[in-house]
Design an enzyme around this catalytic site. Structure first.
Site, PDB file in Angstrom:
ATOM      1  N   ARG A  38       0.834  -1.187   0.000  1.00  0.00           N
ATOM      2  CA  ARG A  38       0.000   0.000   0.000  1.00  0.00           C
ATOM      3  C   ARG A  38       0.875   1.245   0.000  1.00  0.00           C
ATOM      4  O   ARG A  38       2.000   1.223   0.500  1.00  0.00           O
ATOM      5  CB  ARG A  38      -0.886   0.013   1.243  1.00  0.00           C
ATOM      6  CG  ARG A  38      -1.910  -1.105   1.289  1.00  0.00           C
ATOM      7  CD  ARG A  38      -2.684  -1.043   2.595  1.00  0.00           C
ATOM      8  NE  ARG A  38      -3.670  -2.117   2.682  1.00  0.00           N
ATOM      9  CZ  ARG A  38      -4.444  -2.328   3.739  1.00  0.00           C
ATOM     10  NH1 ARG A  38      -4.311  -1.546   4.815  1.00  0.00           N
ATOM     11  NH2 ARG A  38      -5.317  -3.313   3.733  1.00  0.00           N
ATOM     12  N   HIS A 129      -3.215 -16.368  15.489  1.00  0.00           N
ATOM     13  CA  HIS A 129      -1.847 -15.865  15.544  1.00  0.00           C
ATOM     14  C   HIS A 129      -0.925 -17.019  15.901  1.00  0.00           C
ATOM     15  O   HIS A 129      -1.373 -18.139  16.180  1.00  0.00           O
ATOM     16  CB  HIS A 129      -1.720 -14.726  16.555  1.00  0.00           C
ATOM     17  CG  HIS A 129      -2.318 -13.434  16.090  1.00  0.00           C
ATOM     18  ND1 HIS A 129      -1.785 -12.701  15.048  1.00  0.00           N
ATOM     19  CD2 HIS A 129      -3.410 -12.752  16.504  1.00  0.00           C
ATOM     20  CE1 HIS A 129      -2.498 -11.623  14.847  1.00  0.00           C
ATOM     21  NE2 HIS A 129      -3.505 -11.626  15.724  1.00  0.00           N
ATOM     22  N   ASP A 159       5.589 -18.543  13.612  1.00  0.00           N
ATOM     23  CA  ASP A 159       5.634 -17.612  12.480  1.00  0.00           C
ATOM     24  C   ASP A 159       6.861 -17.816  11.597  1.00  0.00           C
ATOM     25  O   ASP A 159       6.754 -17.844  10.358  1.00  0.00           O
ATOM     26  CB  ASP A 159       5.637 -16.171  12.985  1.00  0.00           C
ATOM     27  CG  ASP A 159       4.242 -15.675  13.349  1.00  0.00           C
ATOM     28  OD1 ASP A 159       3.261 -16.345  13.007  1.00  0.00           O
ATOM     29  OD2 ASP A 159       4.147 -14.603  13.981  1.00  0.00           O
TER      30      ASP A 159
END
Length: 372
Positions: A38, A129, A159
């Site tokens: 973005r 998560h 992660d």
């Protein structure tokens, strides 16, 4: 830029956590990684150099909900070897950038997908998560003391170990297949799957009856007194990993306790662990950490200082190997692993969003999206 992946083109749809880690690894190894993200926020401080996971990329800023943006990404995909994304299942399809659309433009493309739960299954479309994924995998339940809750391994296990690193392996394996056959494919990398895979040794030990499902009863979970952490007189900690007999003997020798009847009892029996731990705690607490480090320097006692994120780069071994580097004024881990022939170049700091729009979107298929 040099490295074993020099010439490999990657399009990264910017996400958080494990997918950017995958992009960083690929860039560190020499791949040409274009991050699609973005536009930068209009207000507030922004320091790209502190985005360590974003290093070594070029950046294209696009609002993917605006008309024409999807076509722009597909143009990049047409020239790419790999695409990586880390959104929930269905998001890329709604943007018109799902596997069907991308592989139609580039049949040899490796389409890497990074999620917590995977692309299918009862949990696939629910939020989560790292803590949730490693909990369901069984890994979290194996960590921590018997008389307390499971211990969190930060988000390194899920992660990054079970997630981002798994995606790196997956897309490179699929790239090898694509180079050999011309056939692209989708790589479904799920953190819950990867974390379970990292637990393979423990499942083997359970099958051999050398590991139990109960926390606090196993030799690698901090329960064994010869494989744990001890505070010293100054409050600093030492990590002790004297698993094998010869290393344990070196530990006792350094402690001046080779003939101690408590420490020389059968240490393989968990019912002796409490007494051994108490004796070792007393010995380590009798001196400051530096004093013990001088005692054990150059020995095979497997004793190391527990360093923090603020001082690990100062360790003599890390300094000698260049384990940490300074990139744009930010100390951070250096690219790894190391290669004898295709050595990697030092990475540059993460770019501001959209910094390379003109260069990347105006480049031809034969021009690399790199800084000079």
């Amino acid at each position: 830029m040099t490295g074993p992946l020099s010439g490999v083109r990657v399009v990264e749809l910017k996400g958080i956590g494990p997918a950017p880690f995958c992009g960083m690894m690929l860039a560190d190894l020499g791949a040409d990684v274009v991050r699609v993200e973005r536009p930068a926020p209009g207000a507030g401080p922004y320091a790209p150099a502190t985005d360590v996971l974003g290093r070594g990329r070029t950046s294209v800023a696009l609002n993917l909900k605006q008309p024409g943006s999807t076509d722009t990404v597909l143009d990049l995909v047409e020239r790419a070897d790999i695409l990586i994304e880390g959104f929930r299942p269905g998001v890329m399809e709604r943007l018109g950038l799902g596997p069907d659309s991308c592989l139609a433009r580039n049949p040899a493309l490796v389409y890497g997908r990074m999620t917590g739960w995977g692309q299918d299954g009862p949990y696939a479309r629910t939020a989560g998560h790292d803590i949730n994924y490693i909990a369901v995998s069984g890994a979290l339940g194996a960590m921590g003391p018997a008389n307390g809750p499971p211990g969190l391994p930060l988000n390194l296990l899920g992660d990054f170990g079970g997630g981002g690193m798994l995606l790196v392996v997956g897309v490179l394996a699929a790239l090898l297949h694509s180079r050999n056959t011309g056939e692209g494919q989708v790589v479904d990398a799920a953190i819950v799957d990867g974390t379970a895979t990292l637990s393979s040794l423990l499942y083997g030990l359970m099958a051999q009856e050398r590991w139990t499902a109960q926390r606090g009863e196993n030799f690698l979970d901090g329960s064994a007194p010869y494989y744990t952490v001890y505070p010293c007189a100054d409050g600093r900690f030492l990590a002790v990993g004297a698993l094998e007999d010869q290393f344990y003997r070196a530990l006792l020798e350094g402690l001046g306790a080779s003939d101690d009847p408590v420490l020389t009892t059968d240490r393989t029996r968990p019912d002796n662990w409490a007494a051994i731990r108490k004796r070792l705690e007393g010995l380590f607490a009798s001196r400051p950490r530096q004093s013990w480090l001088e005692v054990f320097a150059g020995t095979d006692a497997c004793v190391s200082p527990v360093l923090g994120l603020d001082d690990a780069h100062e360790d003599t071994h890390a300094s000698a190997r260049g384990t940490f580097i300074d990139v744009g004024g930010v100390v951070q881990p250096a690219p790894a692993p190391r290669f004898s022939r295709t050595r990697t170049s030092p990475p540059w700091p993460a770019p501001a969003p959209g910094r390379d729009n003109a260069i990347v979107l105006g480049s031809s298929a034969s021009e690399p999206h790199r800084e000079s």
